[in-house]
Design a protein around this motif. Structure first.
Motif, PDB file in Angstrom:
ATOM      1  N   VAL A 220       0.837  -1.201   0.000  1.00 32.44           N
ATOM      2  CA  VAL A 220       0.000   0.000   0.000  1.00 32.44           C
ATOM      3  C   VAL A 220       0.873   1.251   0.000  1.00 32.44           C
ATOM      4  CG1 VAL A 220      -1.661   1.336   1.352  1.00 32.44           C
ATOM      5  CG2 VAL A 220      -1.942  -1.138   1.128  1.00 32.44           C
ATOM      6  N   ARG A 221       1.922   1.242   0.781  1.00 35.91           N
ATOM      7  CA  ARG A 221       2.786   2.428   0.859  1.00 35.91           C
ATOM      8  C   ARG A 221       3.472   2.708  -0.484  1.00 35.91           C
ATOM      9  NH1 ARG A 221       4.403   4.554   5.927  1.00 35.91           N
ATOM     10  NH2 ARG A 221       6.025   6.153   5.758  1.00 35.91           N
ATOM     11  N   LEU A 244      -9.192  -1.882  -0.943  1.00 35.36           N
ATOM     12  CA  LEU A 244      -8.354  -0.743  -1.308  1.00 35.36           C
ATOM     13  C   LEU A 244      -8.112  -0.653  -2.812  1.00 35.36           C
ATOM     14  CD1 LEU A 244      -5.653  -1.005   1.529  1.00 35.36           C
ATOM     15  CD2 LEU A 244      -7.734   0.379   1.491  1.00 35.36           C
ATOM     16  N   LEU A 245      -8.517  -1.685  -3.547  1.00 35.20           N
ATOM     17  CA  LEU A 245      -8.320  -1.695  -4.992  1.00 35.20           C
ATOM     18  C   LEU A 245      -9.599  -1.438  -5.763  1.00 35.20           C
ATOM     19  CD1 LEU A 245      -5.912  -4.768  -5.248  1.00 35.20           C
ATOM     20  CD2 LEU A 245      -5.303  -2.344  -5.311  1.00 35.20           C
ATOM     21  N   ALA A 250     -11.367   2.707  -2.151  1.00 31.25           N
ATOM     22  CA  ALA A 250     -10.209   2.387  -2.991  1.00 31.25           C
ATOM     23  C   ALA A 250      -9.144   3.473  -2.907  1.00 31.25           C
ATOM     24  CB  ALA A 250     -10.648   2.195  -4.436  1.00 31.25           C
ATOM     25  N   LEU A 251      -7.899   3.070  -3.014  1.00 31.16           N
ATOM     26  CA  LEU A 251      -6.785   4.007  -2.997  1.00 31.16           C
ATOM     27  C   LEU A 251      -6.860   4.932  -4.209  1.00 31.16           C
ATOM     28  CD1 LEU A 251      -3.963   1.450  -2.122  1.00 31.16           C
ATOM     29  CD2 LEU A 251      -4.839   3.225  -0.597  1.00 31.16           C
ATOM     30  N   ALA A 270      -5.558 -10.394  -7.911  1.00 36.29           N
ATOM     31  CA  ALA A 270      -4.971 -10.337  -9.247  1.00 36.29           C
ATOM     32  C   ALA A 270      -5.924  -9.699 -10.248  1.00 36.29           C
ATOM     33  CB  ALA A 270      -4.579 -11.744  -9.704  1.00 36.29           C
ATOM     34  N   THR A 271      -7.201 -10.066 -10.205  1.00 41.56           N
ATOM     35  CA  THR A 271      -8.155  -9.521 -11.172  1.00 41.56           C
ATOM     36  C   THR A 271      -8.514  -8.068 -10.884  1.00 41.56           C
ATOM     37  OG1 THR A 271      -9.954 -10.492  -9.861  1.00 41.56           O
ATOM     38  CG2 THR A 271      -9.156 -11.742 -11.762  1.00 41.56           C
ATOM     39  N   ALA A 272      -8.275  -7.598  -9.647  1.00 44.08           N
ATOM     40  CA  ALA A 272      -8.590  -6.209  -9.311  1.00 44.08           C
ATOM     41  C   ALA A 272      -7.453  -5.251  -9.659  1.00 44.08           C
ATOM     42  CB  ALA A 272      -8.915  -6.102  -7.815  1.00 44.08           C
TER      43      ALA A 272
END
Length: 665
Positions: A220-221, A244-245, A250-251, A270-272
């Motif tokens: 994340v960082r 978070l994706l 979500a970021l 993986a799919t996100a």
């Protein structure tokens, strides 16, 4: 005069020596009859050039010491000369002396490394780190630490990491090796945070398979780091990153500048990811779960789901997807992930810049290709004109629709292919070949082959297997060459794969592969139907050798990848197969390990050896000499030799190919 002037010009001399040092050639080596063949790469030595004069010596040693020099050579130099060579170094890889074998590193004391850009240390920092401290300076751009560390995780966090980062203020790349942090004493990922934040120039981080705790936090960082371009990481098991994706939490624009990603994660993560990777050029997924739950329906379509998301990645050049364990007994030999044809076509159309594609499933599984038609595979190839490397681990029994057309599609639409690995039993004799078989030079004499191919591929799918007399009967029918094939072969034929150096296909079903199964039983027990007619055997070998020479002129590796049924997961490599084309083709079709031991010049004087040696090089006979059983006989005095037996002694049982013992020795 011009040549003499050129050889006194430093720039010209440097250019010549750089060109010489960049040259490379490959050769086969086999150190004994019981050892496998190795394919080694060599570079020309610069030593003769260095001995020409002072100018050549100065430029030549600069090249040798610029890239990965042998540092222990400094031990035998005076301190002044040590610094002279240290000034030339741009890349260093150095090992720590092994425990219990102390080796002084005093020759590194007091040296400066002003031009060092890349440093790889496989060094126990507690014992020997101080000797390499002078290599850690502001000009260093790439830093890697690997190897055993005798200290605990606290020492690594509080001493090693500060020592690595404090002096290297302009780092661009940082890597920790997979064996650096012990499994029983992990280091928390937050130990890296302050150091990474203090060096904004870092663009690449590699911590895959490194024993760091809470890698999700590091992921994340790094996702919010400006200008970040490359990451190799294995995430913590689970899907805690999924909110978070995608969704409301979500970021904001994660990995907006990322160009290279190698990640191990759950399929949901993986799919996100791909929808955020608009600039990605190299993408590698290792996908799996802790396999303690039943397989989910979506697991079978993981490739299709990923391909749909990759429509966001228009700059993609390299794609590698490996599907590991995802559920109980999945993937397995009976439960395979699928790749439908339309999804494959959409992937190619969305990412037309792709050069390298690698799709595989963990052993013993493979990819179910029953949903790919010949037309769809042709459209896939047409959309990828820049493809250089294609590796598809398909289940042979599900891809019979591609066996007769896939090679033609690839050869027609992908002219830049260099590596092709398709686990399918292609029938190479179906490829068009010139009417005239190339003559082969043997001991200064030309030996012509037959004027036309003598092998026509079967019309039935390769999944319909037969054995014994049925196989022999079916193979005999292959020898009927049609008039149209003969007439078309008279036209000029260009190679389908002019640049291909590595070809991997399944070993097809022929009389030779059927007969090779009988090696595991006594020859006295073989029925007459299991004995291959020598003329039929020669015709089949020649029919396969001819298209290999015609369409793969640069072939360096011919790989037998599984068998025609997809049951044999082993692979055998045949290096430089066209140098002994008939022998290599026979070995490939029979599933026999490549053997070069008979090429040893020291044994050429031996009569029995000379018989085998000359036989292997005969255009019309090397195929049948290669099929003989060889036994290594050790003389009471002197070197042993190979004796060739036309027939096995009665009652002899020839061992079959196993993991521990390959070949016929």
């Amino acid at each position: 005069m011009a040549a003499a002037t050129a050889l006194t010009d430093r720039h010209i001399v440097s250019t010549i020596l750089h060109h010489l040092s960049d040259m490379k050639y490959k050769d086969r080596r086999q150190y004994g009859p019981d050892q496998p063949v190795e394919f080694l790469e060599f570079r020309p030595t610069l030593v003769p050039s260095i001995l020409v004069n002072k100018l050549f010596a100065d430029e030549g040693t600069s090249i040798l010491w610029k890239r990965y020099p042998h540092l222990p050579a400094l031990r035998n130099m005076s301190p002044e000369r040590r610094q002279y060579y240290a000034n030339k170094v741009q890349r260093v890889f150095s090992l720590s002396p092994p425990p219990g074998h102390p080796e002084p590193l005093d020759y590194l004391d007091g040296l400066g490394w002003p031009n060092l850009k890349s440093l790889e240390l496989e060094v126990d920092f507690q014992r020997h780190g101080a000797k390499f401290a002078s290599m850690l300076h502001a000009g260093l751009e790439e830093l890697e630490l690997s190897g055993y560390q005798s200290a605990d995780s606290k020492y690594f966090s509080e001493t090693v990491l500060p020592a690595l980062f404090n002096q290297c203020r302009n780092l661009k790349s940082f890597r920790i090796g997979p064996d650096t942090i012990p499994d029983d004493d992990p280091v928390h990922a937050n130990s890296l945070f302050d150091h990474l934040d203090a060096i904004p120039t870092i663009r690449s981080v590699e911590v895959k398979s490194t024993n760091l705790l809470d890698k999700d936090d590091l992921f994340v960082r790094l996702s919010q780091r400006p200008g970040f371009e490359a990451l190799e990481i294995d995430l913590d098991p689970g899907i805690s990153l999924l909110p978070l994706l995608s969704g409301l939490n979500a970021l904001p624009s994660p990995f907006s500048s990322l160009k290279r990603l190698w990640i191990m994660c759950y399929p949901e993560v993986a799919t996100a990811l791909p929808s955020h990777l608009h600039l990605i050029e190299e993408l590698q997924f290792d996908i799996g779960r802790i396999p303690n739950q039943p397989v989910q329906n979506s697991d079978y379509t993981i490739f299709e789901d990923l391909f749909a998301q990759l429509s966001h990645c228009h700059e993609l050049r390299l794609l590698k997807i490996g599907v590991g364990l995802m559920g109980l007994d999945f993937p397995s030999n009976s439960a395979c992930p699928t790749v439908p044809g339309p999804a494959l076509v959409k992937l190619a159309e969305a990412c037309p810049k792709m050069e390298d594609i690698n799709l595989l499933a963990a052993e013993p599984s493979a990819i179910d290709a029953s949903g790919i038609s010949a037309q769809e595979f042709d459209e896939f190839c047409r959309a990828l004109p820049h493809l250089r490397n294609l590796n598809l681990k398909l289940h042979s029994a599900t891809a019979t629709a591609l066996e007769m057309t896939a090679l033609q599609s690839l050869g027609t639409h992908c002219p830049e292919l260099e590596v092709l690995r398709l686990r399918l039993p292609f029938q190479l004799p179906s490829l068009p070949v010139p009417n005239r078989v190339p003559q082969i030079l043997i001991n200064g004499e030309l030996t012509p082959g037959p004027s036309t191919p003598a092998y026509v591929p079967p019309t039935t799918p390769s999944s319909q297997h037969s054995s014994g007399s049925n196989s022999l009967s079916a193979a005999s029918s292959y020898l009927d060459v049609s008039q149209s094939s003969a007439s078309s072969s008279r036209t000029l034929i260009s190679p389908l794969f002019p640049r291909l150096t590595h070809l991997a296909i399944s070993r097809p079903e022929t009389v030779l592969s059927t007969a090779s199964d009988t090696f595991t039983v006594s020859s006295s027990s073989q029925s007459a139907s299991e004995i291959v007619d020598p003329e039929l055997e020669e015709d089949i070998v020649r029919a396969w050798a001819h298209p290999l020479l015609t369409h793969f002129p640069c072939l360096e590796i011919l790989e037998a990848w599984s068998d025609c049924a997809g049951q044999d997961n082993e692979s055998l490599n045949y290096f430089l197969p066209t140098e002994e084309i008939l022998a290599s083709t026979w070995e490939f079709l029979s599933g026999v390990e490549q053997d070069l031991w008979e090429d040893d010049e020291e044994l050429e004087e031996d009569d029995s050896w000379h018989t085998l040696q000359s036989g292997r090089r005969q255009s019309g006979e090397d195929w049948d000499k290669a099929s003989l059983m060889n036994e290594y006989v050790v003389a009471e005095q002197g070197m042993g030799n190979l004796s060739v037996y036309e027939e096995e002694p009665e009652g002899t049982i020839t061992p079959g190919r196993t993991v521990d013992q390959d070949g016929l020795f």
